[in-house]
Design an enzyme around this catalytic site. Structure first.
Site, PDB file in Angstrom:
ATOM      1  N   LYS A 129       0.864  -1.187   0.000  1.00 27.44           N
ATOM      2  CA  LYS A 129       0.000   0.000   0.000  1.00 27.44           C
ATOM      3  C   LYS A 129       0.894   1.228   0.000  1.00 27.44           C
ATOM      4  O   LYS A 129       2.026   1.180   0.482  1.00 27.44           O
ATOM      5  CB  LYS A 129      -0.869   0.034   1.258  1.00 27.44           C
ATOM      6  CG  LYS A 129      -2.076   0.932   1.133  1.00 27.44           C
ATOM      7  CD  LYS A 129      -3.235   0.187   0.482  1.00 27.44           C
ATOM      8  CE  LYS A 129      -4.414   1.082   0.196  1.00 27.44           C
ATOM      9  NZ  LYS A 129      -5.580   0.304  -0.231  1.00 27.44           N
ATOM     10  N   ASP A 169      -7.137   4.350  -4.526  1.00 23.91           N
ATOM     11  CA  ASP A 169      -7.751   4.224  -3.195  1.00 23.91           C
ATOM     12  C   ASP A 169      -8.364   5.604  -2.937  1.00 23.91           C
ATOM     13  O   ASP A 169      -8.565   6.379  -3.897  1.00 23.91           O
ATOM     14  CB  ASP A 169      -6.710   3.838  -2.130  1.00 23.91           C
ATOM     15  CG  ASP A 169      -7.362   3.396  -0.818  1.00 23.91           C
ATOM     16  OD1 ASP A 169      -7.855   2.265  -0.742  1.00 23.91           O
ATOM     17  OD2 ASP A 169      -7.403   4.195   0.150  1.00 23.91           O
TER      18      ASP A 169
HETATM   19  P1  NDP Z   1     -13.025   7.907  -2.948  1.00 25.65           P
HETATM   20  O1  NDP Z   1     -11.929   8.875  -2.767  1.00 25.65           O
HETATM   21  O2  NDP Z   1     -13.603   7.690  -4.293  1.00 25.65           O
HETATM   22  O3  NDP Z   1     -14.230   8.231  -1.966  1.00 25.65           O
HETATM   23  C1  NDP Z   1     -14.036   8.294  -0.601  1.00 25.65           C
HETATM   24  C2  NDP Z   1     -15.345   8.642   0.064  1.00 25.65           C
HETATM   25  O4  NDP Z   1     -15.233   8.479   1.469  1.00 25.65           O
HETATM   26  C3  NDP Z   1     -15.724  10.096  -0.166  1.00 25.65           C
HETATM   27  O5  NDP Z   1     -17.118  10.233  -0.156  1.00 25.65           O
HETATM   28  C4  NDP Z   1     -15.082  10.763   1.045  1.00 25.65           C
HETATM   29  O6  NDP Z   1     -15.654  12.022   1.388  1.00 25.65           O
HETATM   30  C5  NDP Z   1     -15.336   9.749   2.116  1.00 25.65           C
HETATM   31  N1  NDP Z   1     -14.288   9.873   3.145  1.00 25.65           N
HETATM   32  C6  NDP Z   1     -12.951   9.764   2.961  1.00 25.65           C
HETATM   33  N2  NDP Z   1     -12.285   9.978   4.098  1.00 25.65           N
HETATM   34  C7  NDP Z   1     -13.219  10.249   5.014  1.00 25.65           C
HETATM   35  C8  NDP Z   1     -13.167  10.560   6.377  1.00 25.65           C
HETATM   36  N3  NDP Z   1     -11.997  10.649   7.036  1.00 25.65           N
HETATM   37  N4  NDP Z   1     -14.346  10.757   7.022  1.00 25.65           N
HETATM   38  C9  NDP Z   1     -15.539  10.669   6.355  1.00 25.65           C
HETATM   39  N5  NDP Z   1     -15.644  10.386   5.051  1.00 25.65           N
HETATM   40  C10 NDP Z   1     -14.513  10.179   4.397  1.00 25.65           C
HETATM   41  O7  NDP Z   1     -12.452   6.526  -2.364  1.00 25.65           O
HETATM   42  P2  NDP Z   1     -12.985   5.050  -2.589  1.00 25.65           P
HETATM   43  O8  NDP Z   1     -14.447   5.032  -2.784  1.00 25.65           O
HETATM   44  O9  NDP Z   1     -12.107   4.412  -3.573  1.00 25.65           O
HETATM   45  O10 NDP Z   1     -12.616   4.399  -1.162  1.00 25.65           O
HETATM   46  C11 NDP Z   1     -13.560   4.300  -0.095  1.00 25.65           C
HETATM   47  C12 NDP Z   1     -13.101   3.203   0.858  1.00 25.65           C
HETATM   48  O11 NDP Z   1     -13.055   1.956   0.160  1.00 25.65           O
HETATM   49  C13 NDP Z   1     -11.714   3.380   1.451  1.00 25.65           C
HETATM   50  O12 NDP Z   1     -11.712   2.866   2.764  1.00 25.65           O
HETATM   51  C14 NDP Z   1     -10.841   2.514   0.567  1.00 25.65           C
HETATM   52  O13 NDP Z   1      -9.671   2.114   1.236  1.00 25.65           O
HETATM   53  C15 NDP Z   1     -11.782   1.363   0.321  1.00 25.65           C
HETATM   54  N6  NDP Z   1     -11.497   0.533  -0.846  1.00 25.65           N
HETATM   55  C16 NDP Z   1     -11.387   1.074  -2.088  1.00 25.65           C
HETATM   56  C17 NDP Z   1     -11.162   0.252  -3.179  1.00 25.65           C
HETATM   57  C18 NDP Z   1     -11.117   0.781  -4.568  1.00 25.65           C
HETATM   58  O14 NDP Z   1     -10.989  -0.021  -5.492  1.00 25.65           O
HETATM   59  N7  NDP Z   1     -11.230   2.078  -4.793  1.00 25.65           N
HETATM   60  C19 NDP Z   1     -10.978  -1.196  -3.026  1.00 25.65           C
HETATM   61  C20 NDP Z   1     -11.197  -1.665  -1.680  1.00 25.65           C
HETATM   62  C21 NDP Z   1     -11.424  -0.817  -0.649  1.00 25.65           C
HETATM   63  P3  NDP Z   1     -14.868  13.378   1.010  1.00 25.65           P
HETATM   64  O15 NDP Z   1     -15.066  13.553  -0.450  1.00 25.65           O
HETATM   65  O16 NDP Z   1     -15.532  14.416   1.833  1.00 25.65           O
HETATM   66  O17 NDP Z   1     -13.446  13.161   1.405  1.00 25.65           O
HETATM   67  O1  2IT Z   2      -8.005  -1.438  -0.706  1.00 27.54           O
HETATM   68  C1  2IT Z   2      -7.940  -1.938  -1.848  1.00 27.54           C
HETATM   69  O2  2IT Z   2      -8.056  -3.155  -2.038  1.00 27.54           O
HETATM   70  C2  2IT Z   2      -7.739  -1.041  -2.987  1.00 27.54           C
HETATM   71  N1  2IT Z   2      -7.663   0.171  -2.800  1.00 27.54           N
HETATM   72  C3  2IT Z   2      -7.570  -1.594  -4.370  1.00 27.54           C
HETATM   73  C4  2IT Z   2      -6.161  -2.032  -4.601  1.00 27.54           C
HETATM   74  C5  2IT Z   2      -5.844  -2.475  -5.999  1.00 27.54           C
HETATM   75  O3  2IT Z   2      -4.659  -2.787  -6.195  1.00 27.54           O
HETATM   76  O4  2IT Z   2      -6.700  -2.519  -6.868  1.00 27.54           O
END
Ligand code: NDP
Ligand code: 2IT
Length: 448
Positions: A129, A169
Site C-alpha cells: 500500500k 484508493d
Molecule cells: P473515494 O476517494 O472515491 O471516496 C471516498 C469517500 O469516502 C468520499 O465520499 C469521502 O468524502 C469519504 N471519506 C474519505 N475519508 C473520510 C473521512 N476521514 N471521514 C468521512 N468520510 C470520508 O475513495 P474510494 O471510494 O475508492 O474508497 C472508499 C473506501 O473503500 C476506502 O476505505 C478505501 O480504502 C476502500 N477501498 C477502495 C477500493 C477501490 O478499489 N477504490 C478497493 C477496496 C477498498 P470526502 O469527499 O468528503 O473526502
Molecule cells: O483497498 C484496496 O483493495 C484497494 N484500494 C484496491 C487495490 C488495488 O490494487 O486494486
C-alpha cells in the site's frame, strides 16, 4: 474475542513496542491475531517457521519527499509512502491513498490487510500500500498533475509490473492514475502494466471502476443467501459517495434494494424515495462537488451535517464505504436497535473492534472488509492478466469472473470458519483462509 493465546499475546506486545504511535496498524494486527489463535494451536509447524513474526514486519517501506509547485508559484512539500508488506504469493499489490490524514501507521494497516485480502482473491498478488498526505480536494488539475508527477518521479524506482503494482484508493481515481502512468512511462521509457485502474484507452480493464462496489454486493448477496435472506425489498444505508459507494449503490439497487442515504466527510443525505444515482454520479464523478448539493435538485431529500448521523437512519443492511473506524460502538448499537441485520464493509476497517462486538452480540451478519471489498483488487489482478497477454476482455467477461471470485471468497470464509469451530464468523474465516495460503508459501520459501 480476547487474545488468550500466550504466544500471540507476547508477539502482539513486541509489535506494539516496535510500532509506537501506529494505532490503526496495531488494531489490524490485533484482530488478525485474535482470529488466528486456533491456527497456532493446530499448526505448530507455522510457529516453528517464524511465519507470525515475519508477517507483521513489512519486507520494505519507503518514505520520500514530494515537492511540487502550486498555482501561485509556491513550493509545497508532501510526504510519500510505499509499504511493500509481503511478496510470498506474488508481486506487491495495493492502492495509493491521497488524503491529508495519511501517515505511516495508516499505510501499514492498509498494507497488512491487503496481504490477506489479495490471498483470498485466489490470484497471485502480494500485499502493499502507499500514498501521501496530499489532499486533491480543492486543487486544480494542474496542481494534481504536478503532484502526481513528482510523486511518481521517486516511486518509479521502487515499482514495476513484476515487482509492485499500485492502484487507486481514497483520493486516487482515474485522473491521478493517468498522470502517474504518464510519468512512469516517460521516466522508465517502457509501457507496462505497472499500475491498475488505468483508463480504457491505455490498458485499463472494463469493470474495474465498478468492481469494488459490485463485488461488495456480490459478496453480501452470498452472505444473505446463505442465511435465508436477500437484498430484495430491503432498505440500505451506504456511507461515502466515492468510487466504492457509487457502484455499491448501483448493484444493490439492481438487486432490488432501496438505498436511502450516502455521505461525504462533511455530512449525509437521506432520500426516502431512494437515491437518484445519476445525479450523484454527475455531482461526484464529473463536477467533483459536495454531496449536500444533491438536495438542491431533490427538495424532498434531507442533508445533515456530520458523518456519524448516517448510522441513525433505520435500515436493514448497512454498507460502510468511506473510511476506517467510521462505525463505533454507539453507532453499531443504534444500527442493531433499528433492526439492521447485515453489515458488509466496502471501506477498509470501517468498524471499530467494539462495533464488531456489537454485531456479534446481536447476531448481525458481518462481512469483513478484507473479504467483502476484495473485488476491486481482484479485478486489478484481472487487469494485470489482460496487460500480460496484451488483450482486453469484454465487460461481461470481467464481471462474470469478478462475480465468481466473490462467490468463492464467501465460500472460503464460510468453510474456514466452520473448520476452525467458529461457524458464521466470516471475520475469523477471512483472516484464517487469507493467512493460510500466504503462510504455506512463506514456509515453503524458507526464512526470507
Ligand atoms: P473515494 O476517494 O472515491 O471516496 C471516498 C469517500 O469516502 C468520499 O465520499 C469521502 O468524502 C469519504 N471519506 C474519505 N475519508 C473520510 C473521512 N476521514 N471521514 C468521512 N468520510 C470520508 O475513495 P474510494 O471510494 O475508492 O474508497 C472508499 C473506501 O473503500 C476506502 O476505505 C478505501 O480504502 C476502500 N477501498 C477502495 C477500493 C477501490 O478499489 N477504490 C478497493 C477496496 C477498498 P470526502 O469527499 O468528503 O473526502
Ligand atoms: O483497498 C484496496 O483493495 C484497494 N484500494 C484496491 C487495490 C488495488 O490494487 O486494486
Amino acid at each position: 474475542m480476547a487474545l488468550t493465546n500466550k504466544y500471540l499475546a507476547d508477539l502482539l506486545e513486541t509489535v506494539k513496542k516496535r510500532n509506537p504511535a501506529e494505532p490503526e496498524f496495531i488494531q489490524a494486527v490485533t484482530e488478525v491475531f485474535e482470529s488466528l489463535q486456533p491456527v497456532v494451536e493446530k499448526r505448530p509447524d507455522l510457529v516453528e517457521a517464524g511465519v507470525f513474526e515475519r508477517i507483521v514486519e513489512p519486507e520494505r517501506q519507503v518514505m520520500f519527499r514530494v515537492p511540487w509547485v502550486d498555482d501561485n508559484g509556491k513550493v509545497q512539500v508532501n510526504r510519500g509512502f510505499r509499504v511493500q508488506f509481503n511478496s510470498a504469493i506474488g508481486p506487491y499489490k495495493g492502492g495509493l491513498r491521497l488524503h491529508p490524514s495519511v501517515n505511516l501507521g495508516i499505510i501499514k494497516f492498509l498494507g497488512f490487510e491487503q496481504i490477506f485480502k489479495n490471498s483470498l482473491t485466489t490470484l497471485p498478488m502480494g500485499g502493499g500500500k502507499g500514498g501521501s498526505d496530499f489532499d486533491p480536494k480543492g486543487k486544480s488539475d494542474g496542481e494534481v498533475m504536478r503532484f502526481c508527477q513528482s510523486f511518481m518521479t521517486e516511486l518509479c524506482r521502487h515499482i514495476g509490473a513484476d515487482l509492485d503494482v499500485p492502484a487507486g484508493d481514497i483520493g486516487t481515481g482515474a485522473r491521478e492514475i493517468g498522470y502517474m502512468f504518464g510519468q512512469y512511462k516517460r521516466i522508465r521509457n517502457e509501457f507496462t502494466g505497472v499500475l491498475t485502474g488505468k483508463g480504457l484507452t491505455y490498458g485499463g480493464s472494463l469493470a474495474r471502476t465498478q468492481a469494488t462496489g459490485y463485488g461488495l454486493c456480490y459478496f453480501t448477496n452470498e452472505m444473505l443467501k446463505a442465511n435465508g435472506k436477500s437484498f430484495e425489498g430491503k432498505t440500505v444505508v451506504i456511507s461515502g459517495s466515492g468510487n466504492v459507494a457509487i457502484y455499491a449503490t448501483e448493484k444493490a439497487t439492481e438487486y432490488g434494494a432501496k438505498v436511502v442515504a450516502l455521505s461525504d466527510s462533511n455530512g449525509y443525505i437521506y432520500d426516502a424515495n431512494g437515491i437518484d444515482l445519476d445525479c450523484v454520479k454527475q455531482l461526484k464523478e464529473v463536477e467533483r462537488k459536495r454531496i449536500k448539493e444533491y438536495v438542491a435538485t431533490h427538495p424532498t431529500a434531507e442533508y445533515h451535517e456530520g458523518c456519524s448521523g448516517i448510522w441513525t437512519i433505520k435500515c436493514d443492511i448497512a454498507l460502510p464505504c468511506a473510511t476506517q473506524n467510521e462505525i463505533n460502538k454507539e453507532s453499531a448499537e443504534i444500527l442493531a436497535k433499528n433492526g439492521c441485520f447485515a453489515v458488509a464493509e466496502g471501506a477498509n476497517m470501517p468498524s471499530t473492534p467494539e462495533a464488531i462486538e456489537v454485531y456479534q452480540k446481536n447476531g448481525i451478519l458481518y462481512g469483513p472488509a478484507k473479504a467483502a471489498n476484495a473485488g476491486g483488487v481482484a479485478t486489478s489482478g484481472l487487469e494485470m492478466s489482460q496487460n500480460s497477454e496484451r488483450l482486453s476482455w469484454t465487460f461481461e467477461e470481467v464481471d462474470e469472473k469478478l462475480h465468481n471470485i466473490m462467490i468463492e471468497i464467501f465460500k472460503s470464509c464460510d468453510s474456514a470458519a466452520k473448520e476452525y469451530g467458529m461457524e458464521g464468523n466470516y471475520m475469523a474465516g477471512a483472516n484464517i483462509a487469507g493467512f493460510l495460503k500466504v503462510a504455506e508459501a512463506m514456509k515453503a520459501q524458507g526464512c526470507v
